[in-house]
Design a protein around this motif. Structure first.
Motif, short mmCIF file in Angstrom:
data_model
loop_
_atom_site.label_atom_id
_atom_site.label_comp_id
_atom_site.label_asym_id
_atom_site.label_seq_id
_atom_site.Cartn_x
_atom_site.Cartn_y
_atom_site.Cartn_z
N GLU A 83 0.83 -1.20 0.00
CA GLU A 83 0.00 0.00 0.00
C GLU A 83 0.87 1.25 0.00
OE1 GLU A 83 -2.87 1.83 3.36
OE2 GLU A 83 -3.52 -0.14 2.60
N PHE A 84 1.92 1.25 0.79
CA PHE A 84 2.82 2.41 0.83
C PHE A 84 3.55 2.57 -0.50
CE2 PHE A 84 3.39 2.23 5.75
CZ PHE A 84 2.06 2.56 5.89
N ASN A 85 4.01 1.47 -1.08
CA ASN A 85 4.74 1.55 -2.35
C ASN A 85 3.85 2.09 -3.46
OD1 ASN A 85 7.08 0.53 -1.21
ND2 ASN A 85 6.61 -1.60 -1.73
N ARG A 86 2.59 1.68 -3.51
CA ARG A 86 1.69 2.18 -4.56
C ARG A 86 1.42 3.66 -4.41
NH1 ARG A 86 -2.89 0.34 -3.75
NH2 ARG A 86 -2.65 -1.29 -2.18
N SER A 87 1.53 4.20 -3.21
CA SER A 87 1.33 5.64 -2.99
C SER A 87 2.63 6.42 -3.11
CB SER A 87 0.70 5.88 -1.62
OG SER A 87 -0.57 5.27 -1.52
N GLY A 88 3.72 5.75 -3.45
CA GLY A 88 4.99 6.43 -3.61
C GLY A 88 5.62 6.85 -2.30
N CYS A 89 5.30 6.16 -1.24
CA CYS A 89 5.83 6.49 0.08
C CYS A 89 6.91 5.48 0.46
CB CYS A 89 4.71 6.49 1.12
SG CYS A 89 5.24 6.90 2.80
N GLN A 90 8.03 5.98 0.93
CA GLN A 90 9.13 5.11 1.34
C GLN A 90 8.95 4.69 2.78
OE1 GLN A 90 12.97 6.97 1.04
NE2 GLN A 90 14.10 5.10 1.60
N LEU A 91 9.16 3.41 3.05
CA LEU A 91 9.03 2.86 4.40
C LEU A 91 10.41 2.48 4.90
CD1 LEU A 91 7.24 1.85 6.74
CD2 LEU A 91 7.04 -0.34 5.52
N ILE A 92 10.78 3.02 6.07
CA ILE A 92 12.10 2.79 6.63
C ILE A 92 11.96 2.18 8.01
CG2 ILE A 92 14.23 3.87 7.44
CD1 ILE A 92 13.94 5.95 5.30
N PHE A 93 12.56 0.99 8.20
CA PHE A 93 12.68 0.38 9.52
C PHE A 93 14.07 0.68 10.05
CE2 PHE A 93 9.71 -2.64 7.35
CZ PHE A 93 8.58 -2.27 8.06
#
Length: 446
Positions: free
Chosen positions: A100-110
């Motif tokens: 879902e985050f990737n489709r919105s162009g949002c980067q997820l960082i752990f």
């Protein structure tokens, strides 16, 4: 040209109140803020989202819902989370959120791992998700066995004490438990005494409690019937509460992916698996047993459970002469009436206003119709003429009126016989006195 500052959000989660007290969420936020500062991205205070006391096994969390809304609206560009299990415990939910985050162009960082699209990165995230699920299952099983051990040692496991008790938390080596609440406890024997001695209903008991000085918990001004019923059937007031009474199983209903919990239901375990834990008693065993019998009697002879078809000869057969809607039978004290359904609820009958038709006294109308019916049935010529007229009508699609009436009378006779049999069963079981049996049987045989 001045570079555009990326907009960031951070998300933290703890799943228990104990973790809140240990300030584990503050440690997560401190690490996340430090990483945001090193990356030099913009972070607004309103984009710091925290779920306190929410399990990672569900997606229905207020902080996570807000985060997903921000991502969907493309308000933020980067999301910082401490670890994958803080985002979700189940790998399937992690995969949903990452996609879902990737489709919105949002980067997820752990902080301990940044997901990537290469096979090695995806494998690492999957392994972490599986480990998180394993850890949760291990914690759940450890807690379950710990509670079972404490219950077998005579320790009250549940912190939610019923009305009349209060929960005393564990203090050092002294285990917690329930003790009598002196302000609430007198209400319990009083309530049981009302039902035992006077045979009043749960509704009447609720009304008496509302008129008393005792008030329910939670700041509510009045008692609810369901709460009073739960008190009257709770065996804990006899001095013993049970642990391990129920177990949760999956129901036949389909599980929703984004539901707060799985579609499960609880079923009673075998009685030998129940664990009895002693507590202070507020009523004796004899009183509790007598109250349960009285509640069964009240339910058996409640007006809503007593069939009264015998009192309404024209039930479902008479229509209103004003608006044409069906007439429904009703009882007002000892008197019975027929009234137009459009007078009761004109909205459900699609009428602009209530029907003005008055009430019709049921015994008078029943006697009039029965007189006409007996006159018809005693005249073979009239019956034959009516039968010929009915058969000669073209386009008649309904069943034969006389046959339908005979079938209805047969059904009524069978129903009366069943009611008489139930009265006899109640008499043999000791629920009905001989005088009451004679009176009700005479009324049915009429």
């Amino acid at each position: 040209m001045k570079p555009v500052l990326q907009r960031a959000a951070i998300y933290a989660r703890v799943s228990s109140h104990r973790q809140q007290k240990q300030a584990t969420v503050e440690s997560q936020l401190a690490d996340l803020r430090e990483r945001v500062g090193r990356d030099g991205v913009g972070l607004l205070e309103e984009h710091i989202l925290v779920d306190d006391g929410h399990s990672g096994s569900y997606l229905d969390r207020p902080g996570l819902d807000r985060l997903r809304d921000l991502v969907h609206e493309r308000i933020i560009d980067i999301v910082y989370v401490h670890s994958p299990d803080r985002l979700a415990r189940r790998y399937a939910y992690q995969a949903i959120l990452i996609d879902e985050f990737n489709r919105s162009g949002c980067q997820l960082i752990f902080l301990n791992h940044t997901p990537s699209q290469d096979p090695e990165g995806q494998l690492l995230v999957q392994i972490q998700g599986v480990i998180a699920e394993y850890e949760r299952a291990k914690i759940t099983e450890r807690l379950r066995r710990g509670k079972l051990h404490r219950a077998r040692q005579g320790v009250v496991v549940s912190w939610k004490a019923p009305y009349g008790y209060r929960y005393i938390p564990r203090q050092g080596e002294v285990a917690g438990g329930w003790e009598v609440n002196e302000a609430e406890a007198p209400a319990i024997p009083t309530l049981f005494g009302w039902v035992r001695d006077e045979g009043i209903s749960i509704r009447q008991a609720t009304q008496r409690l509302n008129a008393s000085l005792w008030r329910p918990r939670g700041g509510r001004p009045l008692w609810a019937i369901s709460s009073v019923r739960a008190m009257l059937i709770n065996p804990a007031y006899t001095g013993v509460c049970y642990y391990n009474k129920r177990r949760w199983i999956e129901s036949d209903r389909t599980d929703r992916l984004f539901g707060r919990n799985r579609k499960t239901k609880s079923v009673l375990r075998p009685r030998e698996e129940w664990i009895a834990v002693p507590i202070p008693a507020l009523v004796d065993e004899a009183t509790f047993t007598r109250v349960q019998e009285q509640l069964k009697n009240n339910q058996a002879f409640s007006p809503r459970n007593l069939r009264r078809e015998g009192e309404y000869l024209l039930r479902c057969l008479v229509s209103c002469g004003v608006c044409g809607h069906s007439m429904v039978a009703d009882s007002q004290g000892r008197h019975t009436y027929y009234h137009c359904s459009g007078n009761v609820d004109h909205v459900s009958t699609s009428m602009p206003r209530r029907c003005p038709a008055p009430l019709v006294y049921a015994p008078d109308l029943d006697q009039l119709v029965w007189k006409e019916m007996t006159s018809l049935l005693s005249s073979p010529e009239t019956m034959l003429e009516a039968y010929k007229q009915q058969q000669g009508k073209n386009g008649l699609r309904g069943p034969d009126v006389l046959e339908a009436e005979l079938q209805r009378l047969d059904e009524r006779v069978g129903d009366v016989e069943r009611q008489i049999q139930r009265l006899l069963d109640g008499y043999q079981s000791g629920f009905i006195y001989p005088s009451e049996l004679a009176r009700r049987r005479a009324a049915l045989e009429e």
